[in-house]
Design an enzyme around this catalytic site. Structure first.
Site, short mmCIF file in Angstrom:
data_model
loop_
_atom_site.label_atom_id
_atom_site.label_comp_id
_atom_site.label_asym_id
_atom_site.label_seq_id
_atom_site.Cartn_x
_atom_site.Cartn_y
_atom_site.Cartn_z
N ASN A 1 -3.93 3.81 5.61
CA ASN A 1 -2.79 3.70 4.66
C ASN A 1 -1.99 4.99 4.53
O ASN A 1 -1.39 5.26 3.49
CB ASN A 1 -3.28 3.25 3.28
CG ASN A 1 -3.98 1.91 3.36
OD1 ASN A 1 -3.54 1.03 4.12
ND2 ASN A 1 -5.09 1.75 2.66
N ARG A 2 -2.02 5.80 5.57
CA ARG A 2 -1.26 7.06 5.61
C ARG A 2 -1.73 8.08 4.56
O ARG A 2 -1.00 9.03 4.25
CB ARG A 2 0.25 6.81 5.45
CG ARG A 2 0.84 5.86 6.49
CD ARG A 2 0.66 6.43 7.89
NE ARG A 2 1.35 5.67 8.92
CZ ARG A 2 0.75 4.93 9.86
NH1 ARG A 2 -0.57 4.80 9.88
NH2 ARG A 2 1.46 4.34 10.78
N LEU A 3 -2.94 7.83 4.01
CA LEU A 3 -3.47 8.80 3.03
C LEU A 3 -4.41 9.76 3.76
O LEU A 3 -5.63 9.75 3.59
CB LEU A 3 -4.16 8.06 1.88
CG LEU A 3 -3.16 7.23 1.05
CD1 LEU A 3 -3.86 6.44 -0.04
CD2 LEU A 3 -2.09 8.12 0.44
#
Ligand SMILES: Cc1cc2nc3c(=O)[nH]c(=O)nc-3n(C[C@H](O)[C@H](O)[C@H](O)COP(=O)(O)O)c2cc1C
Length: 211
Positions: A189-191
């Site tokens: 999730n692009r985290l």
């Protein structure tokens, strides 16, 4: 294929503060040896960013040829564009992109020429073809044809026939002495996980950055 839909999730691993070495060079060594063991071509290839005297940035790939607690070393032509940039502004940035393992490392610091002895030692270890190539090519200068370049190679091959090829005056290494080193590990999730080591009063501080 719509390029806007081209994406993948980064799920291979995570990075926790507890996993990290207190010394960023040891952390670099750990990731670098993992990159070398993977099928990655040219794991020692890194992007080098410099800024010209009039403030224009440029990027190119160079090969890491050594690192230790003093810094990260690459070799090049001292008359090249990058060398001229460094002569007027020694602030540079290095980037390793090891996308097979969802990782990148960004190093910011200052570039300093290595000693002549260090350059000579490395130059002496190169294959003769590369040594002659360094003499033949006036790196970053325009040339009309490949034939002319081959002519320059012939000329230096003749000049050094039967002799060992000496270190050119305008060729040698730079050591990038880091002020910060960031380790980036892609996450879902692009985290992503980002940890930055920063040199403060002679000691390395570590902080997590938001992705
Ligand atoms: C995989 C790869 C490795 C390279 N390694 C070096 C290197 O170690 N030293 C170097 O001077 N140029 C290297 N080059 C060429 C540079 O990217 C660049 O074209 C050249 O140094 C001229 O850059 P400049 O005109 O900005 O000075 C490499 C290019 C690639 C693609």
């Amino acid at each position: 294929m719509n390029i806007a839909d081209y994406r993948r999730e980064y799920t291979q691993s995570g990075l926790n503060r507890a996993d990290l070495e207190t010394d960023p060079f040891r952390q670099f060594e750990r990731w670098f040896s993992q990159a070398l063991k993977s099928d990655y071509p040219d794991a020692n290839a890194m992007s080098l960013a410099t800024v010209s005297e009039d403030g224009k940035p440029s990027l190119r790939t160079v090969l890491l040829k050594g690192f230790d607690a003093k810094g990260f070393t690459f070799f090049t032509n001292y008359d090249s564009d990058k060398a001229q940039h460094i002569a007027s502004n020694d602030q540079v940035c290095l980037l390793f992109s090891w996308l097979q393992v969802d990782r990148q490392i960004e190093i910011r610091g200052t570039a300093k020429k290595v000693s002549n002895a260090e350059s000579a030692e490395y130059f002496g270890s190169r294959p003769e073809g590369s040594q002659l190539g360094a003499w033949a090519s006036h790196q970053s200068q325009p040339i009309d044809t490949r034939e002319q370049l081959m002519g320059q190679l012939e000329e230096v091959t003749e000049r050094f026939k039967g002799k060992s090829v000496p270190l050119p005056d305008n060729w040698g290494g730079y050591r990038v002495i880091p002020e910060s080193i960031e380790f980036w590990q892609g996450r879902e999730n692009r985290l992503h996980d980002r940890f930055e080591y920063r040199l403060k009063d002679g000691a390395w501080e570590l902080r997590r950055l938001q992705p």
